[in-house]
Design an enzyme around this catalytic site. Structure first.
Site, PDB file in Angstrom:
ATOM      1  N   ASP A  14       0.835  -1.196   0.000  1.00  0.00           N
ATOM      2  CA  ASP A  14       0.000   0.000   0.000  1.00  0.00           C
ATOM      3  C   ASP A  14       0.873   1.250   0.000  1.00  0.00           C
ATOM      4  O   ASP A  14       1.942   1.278   0.621  1.00  0.00           O
ATOM      5  CB  ASP A  14      -0.900   0.003   1.245  1.00  0.00           C
ATOM      6  CG  ASP A  14      -2.021   1.017   1.139  1.00  0.00           C
ATOM      7  OD1 ASP A  14      -2.290   1.509   0.027  1.00  0.00           O
ATOM      8  OD2 ASP A  14      -2.619   1.338   2.174  1.00  0.00           O
TER       9      ASP A  14
ATOM     10  N   LEU B 234      11.473 -20.952  -1.672  1.00  0.00           N
ATOM     11  CA  LEU B 234      10.439 -19.997  -1.280  1.00  0.00           C
ATOM     12  C   LEU B 234       9.275 -20.116  -2.239  1.00  0.00           C
ATOM     13  O   LEU B 234       9.462 -20.162  -3.463  1.00  0.00           O
ATOM     14  CB  LEU B 234      10.995 -18.570  -1.321  1.00  0.00           C
ATOM     15  CG  LEU B 234       9.990 -17.421  -1.124  1.00  0.00           C
ATOM     16  CD1 LEU B 234       9.434 -17.427   0.303  1.00  0.00           C
ATOM     17  CD2 LEU B 234      10.641 -16.072  -1.429  1.00  0.00           C
TER      18      LEU B 234
ATOM     19  N   HIS C  74       3.466   3.052  -8.973  1.00  0.00           N
ATOM     20  CA  HIS C  74       3.348   1.619  -9.253  1.00  0.00           C
ATOM     21  C   HIS C  74       4.632   1.087  -9.891  1.00  0.00           C
ATOM     22  O   HIS C  74       5.112   0.003  -9.528  1.00  0.00           O
ATOM     23  CB  HIS C  74       2.161   1.360 -10.175  1.00  0.00           C
ATOM     24  CG  HIS C  74       0.827   1.607  -9.534  1.00  0.00           C
ATOM     25  ND1 HIS C  74       0.441   0.997  -8.363  1.00  0.00           N
ATOM     26  CD2 HIS C  74      -0.213   2.405  -9.900  1.00  0.00           C
ATOM     27  CE1 HIS C  74      -0.779   1.403  -8.022  1.00  0.00           C
ATOM     28  NE2 HIS C  74      -1.188   2.258  -8.938  1.00  0.00           N
TER      29      HIS C  74
ATOM     30  N   ARG D   1      -5.781  -1.705   8.591  1.00  0.00           N
ATOM     31  CA  ARG D   1      -6.906  -2.583   8.244  1.00  0.00           C
ATOM     32  C   ARG D   1      -6.408  -3.698   7.328  1.00  0.00           C
ATOM     33  O   ARG D   1      -5.325  -3.610   6.745  1.00  0.00           O
ATOM     34  CB  ARG D   1      -8.023  -1.799   7.557  1.00  0.00           C
ATOM     35  CG  ARG D   1      -7.613  -1.073   6.295  1.00  0.00           C
ATOM     36  CD  ARG D   1      -8.784  -0.323   5.663  1.00  0.00           C
ATOM     37  NE  ARG D   1      -8.368   0.378   4.459  1.00  0.00           N
ATOM     38  CZ  ARG D   1      -7.872   1.610   4.436  1.00  0.00           C
ATOM     39  NH1 ARG D   1      -7.742   2.285   5.564  1.00  0.00           N
ATOM     40  NH2 ARG D   1      -7.504   2.180   3.298  1.00  0.00           N
TER      41      ARG D   1
ATOM     42  N   ARG E 295       1.413  -4.532   6.825  1.00  0.00           N
ATOM     43  CA  ARG E 295       0.787  -3.573   5.909  1.00  0.00           C
ATOM     44  C   ARG E 295       1.585  -2.281   5.922  1.00  0.00           C
ATOM     45  O   ARG E 295       1.899  -1.741   6.981  1.00  0.00           O
ATOM     46  CB  ARG E 295      -0.657  -3.275   6.295  1.00  0.00           C
ATOM     47  CG  ARG E 295      -1.287  -2.283   5.302  1.00  0.00           C
ATOM     48  CD  ARG E 295      -2.758  -2.074   5.478  1.00  0.00           C
ATOM     49  NE  ARG E 295      -3.247  -1.220   4.404  1.00  0.00           N
ATOM     50  CZ  ARG E 295      -4.428  -1.325   3.821  1.00  0.00           C
ATOM     51  NH1 ARG E 295      -5.255  -2.273   4.209  1.00  0.00           N
ATOM     52  NH2 ARG E 295      -4.785  -0.510   2.851  1.00  0.00           N
TER      53      ARG E 295
ATOM     54  N   GLY F 203       0.345   5.273  -4.689  1.00  0.00           N
ATOM     55  CA  GLY F 203      -0.211   6.549  -5.132  1.00  0.00           C
ATOM     56  C   GLY F 203       0.268   7.716  -4.286  1.00  0.00           C
ATOM     57  O   GLY F 203       0.613   8.790  -4.806  1.00  0.00           O
ATOM     58  N   ARG F 204       0.287   7.517  -2.965  1.00  0.00           N
ATOM     59  CA  ARG F 204       0.746   8.592  -2.074  1.00  0.00           C
ATOM     60  C   ARG F 204       2.229   8.885  -2.281  1.00  0.00           C
ATOM     61  O   ARG F 204       2.664  10.031  -2.224  1.00  0.00           O
ATOM     62  CB  ARG F 204       0.471   8.199  -0.620  1.00  0.00           C
ATOM     63  CG  ARG F 204      -0.917   8.587  -0.144  1.00  0.00           C
ATOM     64  CD  ARG F 204      -1.272   7.891   1.146  1.00  0.00           C
ATOM     65  NE  ARG F 204      -1.598   6.488   0.914  1.00  0.00           N
ATOM     66  CZ  ARG F 204      -1.869   5.621   1.866  1.00  0.00           C
ATOM     67  NH1 ARG F 204      -1.804   6.001   3.122  1.00  0.00           N
ATOM     68  NH2 ARG F 204      -2.179   4.374   1.582  1.00  0.00           N
TER      69      ARG F 204
ATOM     70  N   TRP G 241     -10.756  -2.621  -9.158  1.00  0.00           N
ATOM     71  CA  TRP G 241     -11.358  -2.361 -10.469  1.00  0.00           C
ATOM     72  C   TRP G 241     -12.052  -1.004 -10.507  1.00  0.00           C
ATOM     73  O   TRP G 241     -12.293  -0.453 -11.585  1.00  0.00           O
ATOM     74  CB  TRP G 241     -12.364  -3.451 -10.818  1.00  0.00           C
ATOM     75  CG  TRP G 241     -11.765  -4.777 -11.127  1.00  0.00           C
ATOM     76  CD1 TRP G 241     -11.767  -5.898 -10.330  1.00  0.00           C
ATOM     77  CD2 TRP G 241     -11.060  -5.149 -12.314  1.00  0.00           C
ATOM     78  NE1 TRP G 241     -11.114  -6.927 -10.950  1.00  0.00           N
ATOM     79  CE2 TRP G 241     -10.678  -6.513 -12.176  1.00  0.00           C
ATOM     80  CE3 TRP G 241     -10.730  -4.471 -13.492  1.00  0.00           C
ATOM     81  CZ2 TRP G 241      -9.969  -7.198 -13.164  1.00  0.00           C
ATOM     82  CZ3 TRP G 241     -10.027  -5.157 -14.486  1.00  0.00           C
ATOM     83  CH2 TRP G 241      -9.656  -6.490 -14.319  1.00  0.00           C
TER      84      TRP G 241
END
Length: 240
Positions: A13, A128, A30, A185, A179, A16-17, A62
């Site tokens: 995550d 792995l 990305h 979350r 995360r 974009g930021r 999406w």
């Protein structure tokens, strides 16, 4: 090396930021992310992690702009380049993908690429197993497993039998989930497998995350007392 099974999951995550903070396009965030992926995979190999699962594209993604989705449907540009796939193969990393492959929104070129990566890295005794959750949603995985269980045997019958119908079948339960980007979350990620996972949230944005960050997370994980519902002094059962 160790025979202990260790399954680490990462929610990627903050792309974009990361780009917005630098006055760049979301696509730039990305494209930068593949450096983090390679660094983390290499660290996982060094730390004897046996299973690593990355949340790359969710069923909710999406809803993003058509331009962004078009880029995300080209994972060879932002997730792992052909050179990285060869690197994983040579270092005995078996790459597999979890998610809804029958979704008509998935471009045929993308599904062909997924199959080719799985075939190129397939091996009997990988160091792995790298699983990429792509077009994946935790609720959708469970719902689809229920449907498959009833179609094939009239019901799941047991937890073990039910697990055989999950997209993540064959994977051990997740031990540690990290995360990035400061969000707290799970975002519909691996809901069945996360039942007793330890959680770590870091403010580091995914394009800046490196193998050293994973090593630090593993150090914290190994200092925790996993009680498994028992009293603090009790030993936890071995991971299945």
């Amino acid at each position: 090396m160790t025979d202990e099974t260790l399954h680490v999951a990462l929610i990627l995550d903050g792309n974009g930021r990361w780009a917005r903070m630098r006055g760049l396009q979301r696509s730039d965030g990305h494209l930068q992310a593949q450096t983090a992926v390679k660094s983390v995979v290499d660290a996982a190999l060094e730390c004897n992690v046996t299973h690593l699962t990355l949340f790359a594209f969710s069923t909710e993604n999406w809803s993003r702009s058509a331009e962004e989705v078009a880029l995300l449907m080209q994972p060879e540009r932002w997730l792992m380049t052909p050179q990285q796939v060869t690197h994983y193969r040579d270092h005995k990393v078996h790459v597999t993908f979890l998610g809804d492959r029958e979704d008509i929104r998935l471009p045929a070129r993308c599904t062909r690429w997924i199959r080719s990566v799985e075939e190129e890295t397939s091996q009997l005794h990988p160091r792995l197993r790298l699983s990429v959750a792509f077009n994946y949603g935790g609720r959708q995985e469970i719902t689809e497993a229920i449907r498959r269980a009833h179609l094939t045997s009239g019901g799941a019958g047991s937890e073990h039998a039910f697990q055989e119908h999950l997209w993540s079948r064959g994977l051990p339960d997740i031990d540690l989930c990290v995360r990035t980007s400061g969000e707290h979350r799970l975002s519909n990620f691996m809901l069945w497998s996360m039942w007793y996972a330890e959680l770590i949230f870091t403010k580091t944005l995914w394009p800046d995350y490196r193998g050293s960050d994973l090593v630090q997370a593993l150090d914290e994980f190994r200092q925790r007392n996993r009680r498994w519902g028992t009293a603090p002094s009790s030993a936890h059962p071995a991971n299945s």
